[in-house]
Design a protein around this motif. Structure first.
Motif, PDB file in Angstrom:
ATOM      1  N   GLY A  25      18.093 -19.142 -41.365  1.00  0.00           N
ATOM      2  CA  GLY A  25      16.456 -18.551 -41.746  1.00  0.00           C
ATOM      3  C   GLY A  25      16.110 -18.007 -40.865  1.00  0.00           C
ATOM      4  O   GLY A  25      16.935 -17.027 -39.924  1.00  0.00           O
ATOM      5  N   THR A  59       4.027 -16.679 -47.644  1.00  0.00           N
ATOM      6  CA  THR A  59       3.028 -16.054 -48.159  1.00  0.00           C
ATOM      7  C   THR A  59       2.876 -14.806 -48.264  1.00  0.00           C
ATOM      8  O   THR A  59       2.427 -13.738 -48.610  1.00  0.00           O
ATOM      9  CB  THR A  59       1.564 -16.572 -47.635  1.00  0.00           C
ATOM     10  N   LEU A  61       3.154 -12.711 -45.481  1.00  0.00           N
ATOM     11  CA  LEU A  61       2.149 -12.098 -44.428  1.00  0.00           C
ATOM     12  C   LEU A  61       2.636 -11.941 -43.024  1.00  0.00           C
ATOM     13  O   LEU A  61       3.464 -12.836 -42.704  1.00  0.00           O
ATOM     14  CB  LEU A  61       0.680 -12.885 -44.532  1.00  0.00           C
ATOM     15  N   PRO A 188      27.784 -25.569 -44.554  1.00  0.00           N
ATOM     16  CA  PRO A 188      26.983 -26.538 -43.663  1.00  0.00           C
ATOM     17  C   PRO A 188      27.492 -26.964 -42.402  1.00  0.00           C
ATOM     18  O   PRO A 188      29.011 -26.929 -42.471  1.00  0.00           O
ATOM     19  CB  PRO A 188      26.641 -27.515 -44.611  1.00  0.00           C
ATOM     20  N   HIS A 251       2.639 -21.191 -54.058  1.00  0.00           N
ATOM     21  CA  HIS A 251       2.266 -20.193 -54.289  1.00  0.00           C
ATOM     22  C   HIS A 251       2.200 -19.661 -55.857  1.00  0.00           C
ATOM     23  O   HIS A 251       3.574 -20.114 -56.602  1.00  0.00           O
ATOM     24  CB  HIS A 251       3.000 -18.856 -53.888  1.00  0.00           C
ATOM     25  N   ARG A 336       6.721 -26.440 -44.590  1.00  0.00           N
ATOM     26  CA  ARG A 336       6.563 -26.026 -43.258  1.00  0.00           C
ATOM     27  C   ARG A 336       7.398 -26.915 -42.282  1.00  0.00           C
ATOM     28  O   ARG A 336       7.175 -28.107 -42.224  1.00  0.00           O
ATOM     29  CB  ARG A 336       5.032 -26.165 -42.737  1.00  0.00           C
TER      30      ARG A 336
END
Ligand SMILES: Cc1cc2nc3c(=O)[nH]c(=O)nc-3n(C[C@H](O)[C@H](O)[C@H](O)COP(=O)(O)OP(=O)(O)OC[C@H]3O[C@@H](n4cnc5c(N)ncnc54)[C@H](O)[C@@H]3O)c2cc1C
Length: 517
Positions: A25, A59, A61, A188, A251, A336
């Protein structure tokens, strides 16, 4: 990037890697870029496609976080505002300024938010994106014509950044590979290697495409697995106390007509005390997000009905045309990775954390997409000490991300490829590859071919969810694109019709979760 070559690298290597990273990530890929660009040898394994986890579900941002300002976390806001500026400077084809309006419906809101946002400008210092200012009712409606005018008094405009998260992740992977990193998707980590003293000395991974086990000895192992952090820590020490808690945010994506103009809407205090954004993104309007604690992490978290209703209701209070369930083109959900603390998940710190277990496993977690570079620098500094690695300075503050291109706006829908757009345009000269895969979205066949040839896309989901963002923009259109896109992929990968059928079946089942009925 070619996967066959990456697998080959791991088999050919006789020396231990300087750093082996688990998790592809924003956090893990940031560490790969930082370490490889310092000249360290790096291998990274990702269990699924690059960016499958939270890093494709944000989001969008690039921000200091107005909300964290309200919480009084000034160091986090300042550091994130600085990183916002660095991100735009190093990836201008993917990170842009965006104007946000906080609408004022009560007399006290203009001075209250006006002063807060002046503070936000101030903290950005030389990394500022533009000065906030108060707007009259007319100016507010001119910039946000879809805003509910009744009882509107005016607004405050401020500036932040916006990006395409999964595309940046892919270009970070390509940046790391450009600097010699070996990266493996669908691989993995299934265990950790130990030396004679019991310290972690490498990663055992499974190549999901062949079923083969890969042994990746390394001087330092970095655990960057987001919400899965504790599961990897427990590979090193089954009794390790959990560090993480998880909350999910959803979202909803709508047609752009719900948010006319180029400005985003920011609602500073929703009924649950959070902020809500409605932002223009890739010709659509994205509204979010929520903060709902979840017990166990998963790769495909599901939206709750009450979360969908909450966003529809809250956005509906501010838009002249309140959206309904039938208007939702896609719903996506992210988890999160939050470091444990006191109070509600929405109040937990978004600072990152570096943790070294007694086994020597180095974990980096928490933080935000916006601060990925700073987190990586901090992590590699720790890795250099821990593994007694060659101590070269970090160069990522000035390192151009793969695809770097200034003034890329004229490239239209190919802008996200930056300097690679030229190669895609060449492919698109073939009429079969130049045609749109579905009339509702701008994606063309050439992007599918490019994703496979150059960006290491392996599955239809990679191509339609992250290398293009079709699934996140319009789930029904993505389902319609599945068959033609899978056929193009099969040609590139040398796969047969049975593979195409299986990919289409799997993708369509997944895409159903992104629809709201
Ligand atoms: C709803 C929401 C909105 C957000 N919005 C913003 C925003 O607008 N701006 C911002 O700056 N931040 C935002 N964030 C925060 C940001 O998205 C995250 O902080 C960031 O993406 C976390 O990245 P990560 O690499 O740590 O985790 P992830 O992206 O989840 O990556 C971890 C990876 O590890 C892999 N993995 C797990 N186990 C293994 C294993 N055994 N072997 C190999 N790989 C493994 C997973 O498959 C996964 O891909 C948002 C977060 C959420 C949830």
């Amino acid at each position: 990037m070619r996967r066959e070559a990456m697998v080959h690298n791991t088999k050919e290597r006789t020396e231990p890697w300087d750093i082996a990273i688990v998790g592809g990530g924003a956090t893990g890929m940031g560490v790969a870029v930082d370490a490889a660009s310092r000249g360290l040898s790096v291998v990274l394994v990702e269990a699924h496609g690059f960016g499958k986890g939270t890093s494709s579900r944000s989001t969008k941002l690039v921000h200091g976080g107005v909300r964290y300002l309200e919480q009084g976390n000034i160091p986090l806001v300042m550091s994130a505002l600085k990183e916002r500026g660095i991100m735009r400077q190093n990836a201008p084809h993917l990170v842009h300024d965006l104007a946000f309006i906080v609408p004022n419906y009560s007399w006290w809101e203009a001075p209250f938010y006006g002063i807060g946002l002046k503070m936000y400008d101030l903290l950005a210092g030389k990394y500022g994106f533009g000065a906030s200012k108060l707007l009259s009712k007319e100016e507010t409606l001119e910039r946000l014509p879809g805003l509910e005018p009744e009882e509107l008094r005016g607004g405050v405009v401020y500036y932040d950044g916006q990006f395409d998260d999964a595309r940046l992740l892919i270009h970070l992977a390509m940046t790391a590979a450009d600097h010699g990193a070996t990266l493996l998707n669908y691989c993995p980590a299934v265990g950790l290697m130990r030396d004679a003293d019991g310290y972690v000395s490498g990663v055992l991974a499974r190549d999901e495409e062949t079923g083969q086990e890969l042994r990746l000895p390394a001087k330092v192992v970095v655990n960057a697995t987001g919400v899965f952090t504790d599961s990897v820590r427990q590979m090193a020490d089954p009794g390790a106390d959990p560090l993480m808690v998880t909350s999910q945010g959803i979202h909803l994506v709508f047609d752009r007509s719900f948010l006319k103009g180029d400005t985003a809407l920011m609602v500073p205090k929703t009924s649950d005390g959070r902020v809500l954004f409605v932002i223009p993104w890739h010709g659509h309007a994205v509204a979010g997000t929520t903060d709902t604690p979840v017990d166990a992490p998963s790769l495909e978290p599901k939206p709750l009905d009450e979360e969908i209703e909450f966003i529809l209701e809250t956005a509906g209070l501010y838009l002249t045309r309140p959206p309904t369930r039938a208007d939702v083109l896609a719903v996506y959900v992210g988890l999160r990775p939050l470091v444990k603390g006191e109070g509600k998940t929405s109040a937990l710190s978004r600072d990152h954390m570096i943790h070294v277990d007694t086994s020597g496993l180095l974990t980096i977690t928490g933080g935000k997409w916006t601060t990925y570079r700073h987190m990586a620098e901090d992590c590699v500094d720790h890795a250099v000490t821990l593994g007694k690695l060659a101590d070269a300075p970090c160069i990522t503050k000035k390192l151009k991300v793969h695809g770097y291109l200034e003034n890329s706006g004229a490239l239209g829908s190919l802008e996200v490829y930056g300097s690679d757009s030229e190669a895609i345009r060449t492919l698109a000269a073939d009429p079969e590859l130049g045609a749109a895969l579905d009339p509702r979205l701008a994606y063309i066949g050439a992007e599918v071919v490019w994703a496979v040839r150059a960006e290491m896309a392996r599955t239809l989901e990679d191509v339609l969810a992250r290398h293009t963002r079709a699934l996140f923009l319009n789930a029904e259109a993505a389902i319609a694109m599945a068959e033609p896109a899978a056929r193009l992929m099969a040609k590139e990968l040398g796969r047969d019709q049975a593979w195409v059928d299986a990919q289409v079946r799997e993708f369509c089942a997944l895409a159903e979760q992104y629809r709201v009925k």
